[in-house]
Design a protein around this motif. Structure first.
Motif, PDB file in Angstrom:
ATOM      1  N   LEU A  55     -15.375  17.093  -5.916  1.00  0.00           N
ATOM      2  CA  LEU A  55     -15.755  18.052  -4.885  1.00  0.00           C
ATOM      3  C   LEU A  55     -14.854  19.287  -4.927  1.00  0.00           C
ATOM      4  O   LEU A  55     -13.738  19.236  -5.454  1.00  0.00           O
ATOM      5  CB  LEU A  55     -15.680  17.388  -3.507  1.00  0.00           C
ATOM      6  N   PRO A  56     -15.313  20.394  -4.348  1.00  0.00           N
ATOM      7  CA  PRO A  56     -14.517  21.633  -4.355  1.00  0.00           C
ATOM      8  C   PRO A  56     -13.170  21.459  -3.665  1.00  0.00           C
ATOM      9  O   PRO A  56     -12.972  20.547  -2.848  1.00  0.00           O
ATOM     10  CB  PRO A  56     -15.400  22.627  -3.598  1.00  0.00           C
ATOM     11  N   GLU A  57     -12.253  22.346  -3.961  1.00  0.00           N
ATOM     12  CA  GLU A  57     -10.921  22.314  -3.363  1.00  0.00           C
ATOM     13  C   GLU A  57     -11.026  22.484  -1.854  1.00  0.00           C
ATOM     14  O   GLU A  57     -11.855  23.224  -1.344  1.00  0.00           O
ATOM     15  CB  GLU A  57     -10.075  23.440  -3.953  1.00  0.00           C
ATOM     16  N   GLY A  58     -10.197  21.744  -1.146  1.00  0.00           N
ATOM     17  CA  GLY A  58     -10.214  21.792   0.314  1.00  0.00           C
ATOM     18  C   GLY A  58     -11.098  20.731   0.927  1.00  0.00           C
ATOM     19  O   GLY A  58     -11.318  20.724   2.146  1.00  0.00           O
ATOM     20  N   ASN A  59     -11.622  19.791   0.102  1.00  0.00           N
ATOM     21  CA  ASN A  59     -12.475  18.728   0.643  1.00  0.00           C
ATOM     22  C   ASN A  59     -11.645  17.743   1.460  1.00  0.00           C
ATOM     23  O   ASN A  59     -10.422  17.635   1.289  1.00  0.00           O
ATOM     24  CB  ASN A  59     -13.223  18.024  -0.488  1.00  0.00           C
ATOM     25  N   THR A  60     -12.334  17.022   2.340  1.00  0.00           N
ATOM     26  CA  THR A  60     -11.649  16.140   3.296  1.00  0.00           C
ATOM     27  C   THR A  60     -11.849  14.662   2.977  1.00  0.00           C
ATOM     28  O   THR A  60     -11.612  13.810   3.832  1.00  0.00           O
ATOM     29  CB  THR A  60     -12.165  16.419   4.714  1.00  0.00           C
ATOM     30  N   ILE A  61     -12.281  14.337   1.745  1.00  0.00           N
ATOM     31  CA  ILE A  61     -12.458  12.936   1.364  1.00  0.00           C
ATOM     32  C   ILE A  61     -11.093  12.247   1.317  1.00  0.00           C
ATOM     33  O   ILE A  61     -10.170  12.759   0.681  1.00  0.00           O
ATOM     34  CB  ILE A  61     -13.148  12.824  -0.016  1.00  0.00           C
ATOM     35  N   PRO A  62     -10.907  11.099   1.985  1.00  0.00           N
ATOM     36  CA  PRO A  62      -9.615  10.401   1.919  1.00  0.00           C
ATOM     37  C   PRO A  62      -9.343   9.910   0.506  1.00  0.00           C
ATOM     38  O   PRO A  62     -10.264   9.741  -0.293  1.00  0.00           O
ATOM     39  CB  PRO A  62      -9.794   9.234   2.900  1.00  0.00           C
ATOM     40  N   THR A  63      -8.082   9.657   0.209  1.00  0.00           N
ATOM     41  CA  THR A  63      -7.700   9.295  -1.156  1.00  0.00           C
ATOM     42  C   THR A  63      -7.354   7.825  -1.330  1.00  0.00           C
ATOM     43  O   THR A  63      -6.943   7.416  -2.408  1.00  0.00           O
ATOM     44  CB  THR A  63      -6.486  10.137  -1.596  1.00  0.00           C
ATOM     45  N   SER A  64      -7.534   7.018  -0.285  1.00  0.00           N
ATOM     46  CA  SER A  64      -7.237   5.592  -0.413  1.00  0.00           C
ATOM     47  C   SER A  64      -8.066   4.798   0.580  1.00  0.00           C
ATOM     48  O   SER A  64      -8.595   5.337   1.557  1.00  0.00           O
ATOM     49  CB  SER A  64      -5.751   5.312  -0.165  1.00  0.00           C
ATOM     50  N   ASP A 119       0.854  -1.193   0.000  1.00  0.00           N
ATOM     51  CA  ASP A 119       0.000   0.000   0.000  1.00  0.00           C
ATOM     52  C   ASP A 119       0.888   1.241   0.000  1.00  0.00           C
ATOM     53  O   ASP A 119       1.548   1.550   0.989  1.00  0.00           O
ATOM     54  CB  ASP A 119      -0.899  -0.024   1.241  1.00  0.00           C
ATOM     55  N   GLN A 120       0.917   1.962  -1.119  1.00  0.00           N
ATOM     56  CA  GLN A 120       1.827   3.089  -1.274  1.00  0.00           C
ATOM     57  C   GLN A 120       1.431   4.301  -0.438  1.00  0.00           C
ATOM     58  O   GLN A 120       2.235   5.222  -0.261  1.00  0.00           O
ATOM     59  CB  GLN A 120       1.918   3.470  -2.757  1.00  0.00           C
ATOM     60  N   SER A 121       0.196   4.317   0.076  1.00  0.00           N
ATOM     61  CA  SER A 121      -0.207   5.426   0.948  1.00  0.00           C
ATOM     62  C   SER A 121       0.273   5.227   2.384  1.00  0.00           C
ATOM     63  O   SER A 121       0.132   6.112   3.219  1.00  0.00           O
ATOM     64  CB  SER A 121      -1.733   5.584   0.928  1.00  0.00           C
ATOM     65  N   GLU A 180      -6.581   5.024   4.138  1.00  0.00           N
ATOM     66  CA  GLU A 180      -6.924   6.228   4.891  1.00  0.00           C
ATOM     67  C   GLU A 180      -8.374   6.204   5.356  1.00  0.00           C
ATOM     68  O   GLU A 180      -8.693   6.668   6.450  1.00  0.00           O
ATOM     69  CB  GLU A 180      -6.662   7.458   4.028  1.00  0.00           C
ATOM     70  N   ALA A 181      -9.254   5.646   4.518  1.00  0.00           N
ATOM     71  CA  ALA A 181     -10.665   5.557   4.899  1.00  0.00           C
ATOM     72  C   ALA A 181     -10.844   4.643   6.101  1.00  0.00           C
ATOM     73  O   ALA A 181     -11.561   4.963   7.050  1.00  0.00           O
ATOM     74  CB  ALA A 181     -11.488   5.043   3.718  1.00  0.00           C
ATOM     75  N   LYS A 182     -10.190   3.511   6.071  1.00  0.00           N
ATOM     76  CA  LYS A 182     -10.305   2.572   7.185  1.00  0.00           C
ATOM     77  C   LYS A 182      -9.666   3.135   8.445  1.00  0.00           C
ATOM     78  O   LYS A 182     -10.133   2.885   9.555  1.00  0.00           O
ATOM     79  CB  LYS A 182      -9.657   1.240   6.817  1.00  0.00           C
ATOM     80  N   LYS A 183      -8.601   3.893   8.271  1.00  0.00           N
ATOM     81  CA  LYS A 183      -7.955   4.500   9.437  1.00  0.00           C
ATOM     82  C   LYS A 183      -8.884   5.497  10.105  1.00  0.00           C
ATOM     83  O   LYS A 183      -8.912   5.624  11.328  1.00  0.00           O
ATOM     84  CB  LYS A 183      -6.656   5.179   8.987  1.00  0.00           C
ATOM     85  N   LEU A 199     -13.045   6.917  -4.289  1.00  0.00           N
ATOM     86  CA  LEU A 199     -12.661   8.000  -3.378  1.00  0.00           C
ATOM     87  C   LEU A 199     -11.852   9.074  -4.107  1.00  0.00           C
ATOM     88  O   LEU A 199     -12.060  10.277  -3.889  1.00  0.00           O
ATOM     89  CB  LEU A 199     -11.840   7.434  -2.210  1.00  0.00           C
ATOM     90  N   ILE A 200     -10.935   8.625  -4.958  1.00  0.00           N
ATOM     91  CA  ILE A 200     -10.127   9.591  -5.720  1.00  0.00           C
ATOM     92  C   ILE A 200     -11.021  10.430  -6.635  1.00  0.00           C
ATOM     93  O   ILE A 200     -10.865  11.658  -6.725  1.00  0.00           O
ATOM     94  CB  ILE A 200      -9.049   8.847  -6.532  1.00  0.00           C
ATOM     95  N   LEU A 201     -11.987   9.770  -7.296  1.00  0.00           N
ATOM     96  CA  LEU A 201     -12.902  10.495  -8.183  1.00  0.00           C
ATOM     97  C   LEU A 201     -13.756  11.479  -7.390  1.00  0.00           C
ATOM     98  O   LEU A 201     -13.947  12.630  -7.807  1.00  0.00           O
ATOM     99  CB  LEU A 201     -13.793   9.507  -8.932  1.00  0.00           C
ATOM    100  N   GLN A 202     -14.264  11.058  -6.238  1.00  0.00           N
ATOM    101  CA  GLN A 202     -15.070  11.942  -5.398  1.00  0.00           C
ATOM    102  C   GLN A 202     -14.271  13.163  -4.976  1.00  0.00           C
ATOM    103  O   GLN A 202     -14.769  14.292  -4.976  1.00  0.00           O
ATOM    104  CB  GLN A 202     -15.548  11.191  -4.147  1.00  0.00           C
TER     105      GLN A 202
END
Length: 334
Positions: A172-181, A64-66, A184-187, A165-168
């Protein structure tokens, strides 16, 4: 420590040397070769294996590269959240009650995450943070819970969910808090779940492969193999023939006492007024009184919990023709 190898081709020498350096680093810091978090893209540090199996996973699945800070393997880290450890309640309803209504945990979810009960309070900060600046409908936590619920409902793979998640995040607008992997989501969601352990067991129920039998490959009682036999009668090493799921009760008890309302209910038996001749609580029963008389030191502490044990079998697929069944052993607070 050099981590550039994580982005190298898995067939390259750089990746090979990097994997060995990582495993040596983990063994030196954790002082174990059998209980190490697997950082491959499928396990994402949610499962524990021996060094050999982890090596195979990292080669076959990729790392997992993240996973940039190797906190699960002995690298020091600093907490980045200062969320309050006191979970506030409003009119007896938890601020995070929506979580229990929305999220569906599946069997590959949170593994050993969530062992610290205070992590649950820390995640409340995500429940107040908007998913992007100015958003009033969703917070970071509620958006992630709904997305994860879709993953479980439609059986998305981890790779598919990561790409979603990456697409979401891009939409979404800049500054969103959606995780990218997925990692990170599970964490983020780990504190909503509670830890469990998967223990390999003898197919004939002779032993559990733990403690002195942890490294055994055959049952010392009946001699049958620990590993599952494939259709070609060849043993699949690393794939257990039988697994027992163990949910440690202590973290769950700590979680219960974190809620002011629940903690009050757990000790209500000591504060209530008992009415002669009436049973208003199991504390009025002869069994409860016998336990208090037999172990007075235990009985004098109102926060001590009495547990009832129950077990039964059921067919999870609701099919009478299926030979598969589950036999849960359940502990219930009396």
């Amino acid at each position: 420590m050099d981590k550039s190898w994580m982005h190298s081709d898995r067939r390259s020498k750089a990746y090979e040397f990097g994997v060995e350096a990582f495993l040596n680093f983990a063994v030196e810091n954790l002082l174990t070769t059998t209980h190490i978090h697997c950082p491959c893209v499928k396990c994402v540090n949610l499962k524990l294996f021996g060094v050999g199996i982890i090596r195979d996973h990292v080669y076959f699945n990729g790392i997992d590269q993240s996973y940039k800070n190797w906190t699960f393997h002995g690298e020091p880290w600093e907490a980045t959240t200062n969320a309050s450890r006191n979970v506030e309640e409003d009119d007896g309803h938890s601020r995070y009650s929506f979580v229990s209504e929305e999220i569906d945990m599946d069997d590959n979810d949170f593994g050993d995450f969530g062992s610290d009960p205070y992590e649950f309070a820390n995640v409340i900060g995500d429940g107040d943070q908007p998913v992007y600046p100015g958003c009033r409908k969703y917070t970071k936590l509620s958006a992630l819970v709904k997305l994860y619920n879709l993953k479980a409902k439609h059986e998305m793979s981890d790779v598919c969910f990561t790409e979603l998640l990456i697409l979401q995040g891009d939409l979404l607008p800049e500054g969103n808090t959606i995780p990218t992997s997925m990692y990170e989501a599970k964490k983020t969601l780990c504190a909503l779940g509670l830890s469990y352990e998967k223990m390999h067991a003898c197919p004939n129920d002779c032993i559990l492969y733990r403690k002195e039998y942890e490294d055994s490959t055959n049952c010392p009682t009946c001699g049958i193999s620990r590993w599952k036999e494939g259709k070609d009668s060849i043993l699949k090493e690393g794939v257990p023939a039988k697994v027992v799921w163990y949910f440690p009760p202590i973290p769950r008890f700590k979680r219960m006492f974190q809620s002011h309302e629940t903690a009050k209910s757990l000790t209500w038996h000591a504060a209530r007024k008992s009415i002669e001749g009436q049973m208003s609580h199991p504390a009025d029963s002869p069994s409860w009184k016998l336990l208090d008389d037999k172990w007075p030191e235990f009985g004098n502490e109102p926060r001590n919990l009495r547990l009832a044990l129950s077990s039964d079998g059921f067919n999870p697929h609701s099919s009478l023709s299926s030979r598969y069944s589950c036999w849960p052993v359940i502990l219930v607070c009396a």
